[in-house]
Structures are given as C-alpha cells and as structure tokens.
Design an enzyme around this catalytic site. Structure first.
Site, short mmCIF file in Angstrom:
data_model
loop_
_atom_site.label_atom_id
_atom_site.label_comp_id
_atom_site.label_asym_id
_atom_site.label_seq_id
_atom_site.Cartn_x
_atom_site.Cartn_y
_atom_site.Cartn_z
N GLU A 17 -6.13 -9.16 3.71
CA GLU A 17 -5.25 -8.46 4.66
C GLU A 17 -5.19 -9.33 5.90
O GLU A 17 -6.23 -9.61 6.52
CB GLU A 17 -5.80 -7.08 5.04
CG GLU A 17 -5.68 -6.06 3.94
CD GLU A 17 -6.07 -4.65 4.37
OE1 GLU A 17 -5.92 -4.30 5.55
OE2 GLU A 17 -6.55 -3.90 3.48
N TYR A 19 -6.56 -9.00 11.60
CA TYR A 19 -5.28 -8.59 12.20
C TYR A 19 -5.12 -9.21 13.58
O TYR A 19 -6.09 -9.33 14.33
CB TYR A 19 -5.18 -7.06 12.28
CG TYR A 19 -4.90 -6.44 10.92
CD1 TYR A 19 -3.61 -6.46 10.40
CD2 TYR A 19 -5.91 -5.88 10.14
CE1 TYR A 19 -3.34 -5.92 9.15
CE2 TYR A 19 -5.65 -5.34 8.89
CZ TYR A 19 -4.36 -5.37 8.40
OH TYR A 19 -4.09 -4.85 7.16
N GLU A 61 0.84 -1.21 0.00
CA GLU A 61 0.00 0.00 0.00
C GLU A 61 0.88 1.26 0.00
O GLU A 61 2.01 1.24 0.50
CB GLU A 61 -0.87 -0.02 1.27
CG GLU A 61 -1.80 1.18 1.40
CD GLU A 61 -2.86 1.01 2.50
OE1 GLU A 61 -2.75 0.08 3.31
OE2 GLU A 61 -3.79 1.84 2.52
N GLN A 107 2.14 -6.16 5.63
CA GLN A 107 2.30 -5.87 4.22
C GLN A 107 3.70 -6.33 3.79
O GLN A 107 4.48 -6.78 4.60
CB GLN A 107 2.10 -4.39 3.97
CG GLN A 107 0.70 -3.89 4.36
CD GLN A 107 0.39 -2.50 3.83
OE1 GLN A 107 1.15 -1.90 3.08
NE2 GLN A 107 -0.77 -1.96 4.26
N ASN A 166 -12.61 -1.22 -0.72
CA ASN A 166 -11.84 -1.81 0.40
C ASN A 166 -12.48 -1.37 1.71
O ASN A 166 -12.81 -0.19 1.88
CB ASN A 166 -10.39 -1.30 0.36
CG ASN A 166 -9.65 -1.61 1.65
OD1 ASN A 166 -9.30 -2.77 1.90
ND2 ASN A 166 -9.42 -0.60 2.49
N GLU A 167 -12.67 -2.31 2.60
CA GLU A 167 -13.23 -2.01 3.93
C GLU A 167 -14.38 -1.01 3.81
O GLU A 167 -14.36 0.08 4.41
CB GLU A 167 -12.15 -1.52 4.90
CG GLU A 167 -11.10 -2.59 5.15
CD GLU A 167 -10.24 -2.39 6.40
OE1 GLU A 167 -10.30 -1.31 7.01
OE2 GLU A 167 -9.52 -3.34 6.76
O1 AHR Z 1 -2.95 -2.51 6.28
C1 AHR Z 1 -3.23 -1.28 6.87
C2 AHR Z 1 -4.71 -0.91 6.79
O2 AHR Z 1 -5.46 -1.83 7.52
C3 AHR Z 1 -5.33 -0.92 5.43
O3 AHR Z 1 -5.11 0.24 4.73
C4 AHR Z 1 -6.79 -1.08 5.74
O4 AHR Z 1 -7.49 -1.70 4.71
C5 AHR Z 1 -6.79 -1.84 7.04
O5 AHR Z 1 -7.59 -1.28 7.99
#
Ligand code: AHR
Length: 526
Positions: free
Chosen positions: A328, A271, A61, A377, A208-209
């Site tokens: 992600e 995450y 990103e 990432q 995205n999101e």
């Molecule tokens: O990876 C960092 C961020 O995490 C991304 O931009 C977003 O899609 C997510 O919240």
C-alpha cells in the site's frame, strides 16, 4: 491506520512557513528563473537486479466506489461491461499493463468471509462494511468475479487473507476452493458455482495491518499466528506476512526473527500525507507551494523506510530469500468536498503524478528487496489512476505517470551519479530539503536505455547534462499550475506531450520545465 499516519508524520519533522501569496495555479514569476544546473553520470553497469514488473502493481479494496461503480457495474447495467466489469475502465487499465491486483482489502480483508462471496449473487448475504462508512456490502463481487477481473486484465491475483477474524481452517479452505483440481467437496463446490478449472493464485496475504485494523496485535503474537495460519496452506503460494506501516523497526525485527522462515515476503505500508496531522491532511487541489514541497518530501521519505527495513531483513535473511512488498502506497489527502465520509475520494493532480514518479525511482534503487508494490488504490479511492462518475470516466495524472514508466518494467537499473542543487526558495522557506532533480536510468528488456527525470521545483526549470548518446525521445508531463488535473468537464486537461533532446557533442542536454516528469529513450552511456 490512523496511528500509522500520525506516527509517520511525526517522524518527518515537517516545518511550517506557508507562503500564502503563492497559491496553486498562481501565475509564475514575471522573470523566468535561470535553470538549475544538473549533471548526470550514467554507467553501463547494473545497479541491482531487474525492476520486477510487479512494483507497478495495484490495490482494489471494497471501499467507497473503488469496486462498486468504479470497476463493477453489474451484469444488468447499461454501462458497457463484460460480465459486470466496466469496459472503459478495464481497457484503460489494460493499456498500462496491470501485473498484479491485491484484493479485497485493506482493512476490509480482515472482516471478510470468503463464503459470503460465492454462489448465486442474488442469494449472497448483505454485510456492513465496518471500516468504510458502515455501508451495506452486497457481496456481488466475490471470488469468482474477482478472478474474472484479473483474467480480463491479464494480471496475477494477490488475495489478502483474513487472519484477524477468521480461523486458519477458513483460510486454507479458501485456497483449496480456488486452486484444487481434486474431487474434494470444496473443489466440487467451485465447479457447481461455475468454475471447472482451478485458478492460479500466486500471492496470499496472511492478514493486513495486524498492528491495527487487522487485530491490534503485538508483533510477537502476530508472528505466532502467522506460523499457525501458514501451516495448512498446502498449495504453492507466495506467503506474504503483514509487516509495518507505522515506522516501527521492531515490528519487522520481531516478525523476521520469529516467523521469517515461514514467509516469502513481508509488507510495508507507506502513505504520503502532506498536512501536519491526520485531521489536517491538506487538500488535493488548491494547495500552496509549501504543501507541494511537503508532499514531495513525504514521498521521498519512503526511501528511508525501505532502507531501514532492508537493513533488518539483511540481518535475519542474508541470502535475500524474503522479499519486501510495499503493498500500500500513495497520497492521502482530505476527502473531496461533499463526498461520502469514509469513501476516501480525492482528486489527483500533477503533484500526485510527481509523488508516483519519485516513488518509482525509489523502487528502482532498491530492487534487491522490493519485488512488489501496490498503489492505493486503483479506481476512485485515494491516489487513484481512474476516476468515475456514473457512466463517465477520466484518467488521472497518476495514470499518466504509470504510463510513462512502462518501459521500466523488467528493466535492469543502471548505476548513476547525480549532481543536483537543492531546490529553490520555497523548499528553503518551508523547511523541506529536497533535490532539484531526481533520476532513474535502466536498460529495458529490448536492450534500449531509458531515462526518467523529475524536476521537483515548481518554479525553476532544470538543465540536465548527461553522458548519454542522443537523441532522447519520449514524453513529458507538466502544466502551468501545481494542481493541474483532469475533471469530468475537462477530462483531457493534463496529458503527456512529446519530448525530444537532440544528440550533442560532449553529452546530452535535457531542458526540464519546472514541476515536470520526463521519460525518454536515450543512447548508450559514454
Ligand atoms: O487504503 C486504505 C486503507 O489504508 C487500507 O484499508 C488499510 O490497510 C490502510 O490503513
């Protein structure tokens, strides 16, 4: 983004009980602990479809130094590069084989105008990167540069399209610009900008999101928009709907019900945040055993999210046409002390490597739906594989986990039964219920069988007895300290070493050190 993590943490029911005496890197107990006894029964029968190589995919990103500095140094740089992309990083990434790269975001994608990134670089507009520190975005890396990157890597392109702040017409025009072989004005503009042959764009994200930084939409509204945006995509492309990242089943349910026919894949973001809240995520290094346990527990929690999502998808799509992309995933720690706020820079330790290995094992168990995953990432951001500092570069423990697992790309997972104790005192004290060992077995594309084992316990070794013919040969990643890592002063401190287990009558015995990953080629199940 913030809400997603907070909500996921709430769902994990994390308990307290820090063991302050046992900080990361503290000497091991004087008396060696008796190994945990683990039994592994492998069958020659397939457990599911092949492990798509794309579950070992990446995400890059426009965020911090993830692109600028980390991958792109520009055509005028003294750092060796090929058309602006730094050679050291590209070569390292090529060694582990990059199947797919998602770009340009993340949250950045839904504020991105593809027109800013074409034409002469000196004439491109400078914008503000609104999500990531309000820093100037020079647009030096745009469509042509990114497509050059994936061509250098030999990877597929996964473009994250802007559904949050651009029109459906803009999205369809971007696709036409890239992929049309016609004499349309857009195709001619691409040619004038230096690219005659159309590119192949395999995957296109539609937003995205969308629940958050992608527009704060209700799923009902997003479903309608998704259908609208895909209407004008007249090029064959895998249409990827933005799914869930907050542990909300109703989002997947609504999207599948209202727009399932108009997508080829739907996404999950997951995450691993070891700490109790967004404000206290926990540090990447110098953590306690409790935080070791919380991270591994968090990583394994992805399995419940995938299972819940799969059940909903099965209801709406019993034929299994729509794939699940975990586009992600990774650890999210407190930022590196002294780093620029909003750049999401963090160190990466043995603990992150175990998070990666456990996550891969989960993906191997869910190959019926999980067809792609993208670590967040690639370079310098969150759970990065590569860290850079000016001309210097190092490979993180997560890079080595990706490297160890290479034989699993395209392999067929085999059925297995694992009898493992739950793990030691620290697990109990911190309220984390974890197995001592986790395992995955698969038959690679060359017919050979590969076994991956993770010993989650940071103190106790494990003895794994398996009905597999020996010998076992492969590699091991472990260290004395839980937060062992590579730094710019010691870039090779943590690297895999050779691992062997001899053939034995009555089954193979593998001795795993505490806190370790072992990936070995083995004989046939007996
Ligand atoms: O990876 C960092 C961020 O995490 C991304 O931009 C977003 O899609 C997510 O919240």
């Amino acid at each position: 983004m913030k809400t997603s993590i907070t909500r996921l943490l709430a769902g994990l029911a994390l308990a307290g009980g820090a063991n302050a005496l046992l900080a990361a890197g503290a000497p091991a107990a004087a008396e060696p602990l008796a190994p945990a006894q683990v039994r592994l029964q492998v069958s020659a029968e397939a457990a599911g479809p092949v492990i798509e190589p794309t579950v070992y995919g990446h995400f890059a990103e426009h965020l911090g130094t993830g692109i600028y500095g980390g991958l792109w140094v520009g055509t005028g740089s003294t750092i060796p590069h090929t058309r602006g992309w730094r050679n050291d990083v590209i070569q390292a990434l090529k060694r582990i084989g990059v199947p797919v790269v998602r770009w340009p975001g993340g949250c950045f994608a839904d504020d991105y105008d593809w027109r800013d990134g074409i034409g002469p670089r000196s004439q491109r507009p400078v914008r503000l990167n609104k999500f990531w520190g309000m820093v100037p975005e020079p647009n030096e890396v745009g469509t042509h540069e990114f497509m050059d990157l994936v061509e250098q890597l030999g990877a597929e392109a996964y473009l994250a399209g802007n559904m949050g702040s651009m029109t459906p017409r803009a999205l369809s025009q971007w696709l036409e610009y890239m992929t049309s072989d016609s004499r349309s004005s857009l195709a001619e503009e691409r040619r004038r900008n230096g690219r005659d042959k159309p590119w192949k764009v395999k995957y296109l994200g539609i937003g995205n999101e969308s629940w958050g930084c992608g527009g704060h939409m209700r799923p009902e509204y997003q479903a309608d928009l998704h259908r609208q945006y895909v209407t004008w995509l007249h090029t064959p492309v895998v249409r990827v709907a933005s799914g869930d990242g907050e542990g909300r089943d109703e989002v997947i349910d609504t999207l599948m019900a209202r727009a399932g026919q108009d997508m080829d894949a739907i996404t999950l973001h997951y995450y691993t945040v070891p700490g109790p809240s967004w404000e206290h995520k926990g540090s990447a290094l110098g953590f306690t055993p409790e935080y070791w346990a919380r991270a591994l527990r968090g990583a394994m929690g992805i399995e419940a999210r995938i299972e819940a999502t799969r059940r909903i998808m099965d209801r709406h799509d019993p034929a299994g046409r729509v794939a699940l992309y975990v586009d992600e995933w990774g650890t999210w720690h407190d930022p590196e002390p002294g780093s620029t706020p909003g750049f999401l820079q963090q160190q990466n330790s043995l603990r992150d490597a175990l998070v990666a290995a456990l996550t891969f094992n989960v993906f191997h168990r869910h190959t019926t739906r999980v067809k792609m995953a993208n670590v967040a990432q690639m370079v310098n951001v969150l759970q990065a594989l590569v860290l850079t500092d000016g001309p210097r570069m190092l490979l993180t423990p997560t890079y080595h986990a990706f490297d160890l697992y290479q034989p699993f790309k395209g392999a067929t997972p085999l059925k297995l039964q694992l009898q493992t104790p739950r793990w030691g005192e620290i697990g109990k004290e911190s309220g984390q219920d974890l197995p001592a060992v986790d395992a995955s077995v698969a038959r690679a594309t060359d017919g050979r069988v590969w076994l991956a084992l993770v010993n989650l316990d940071p103190q106790r070794p494990a003895r794994v007895t398996a009905n597999l013919a020996g010998p076992a040969e492969g590699r091991l990643l472990t260290a004395a300290a839980m937060d062992a890592h590579n730094s710019f002063s010691q870039p090779h401190a943590l690297e895999p070493s050779r691992f062997e287990a001899p053939a034995a009558s009555g089954g193979m015995v593998l001795e795993l050190p505490p806190k370790s990953i072992v990936v070995v080629r083995v004989g046939e199940p007996g």
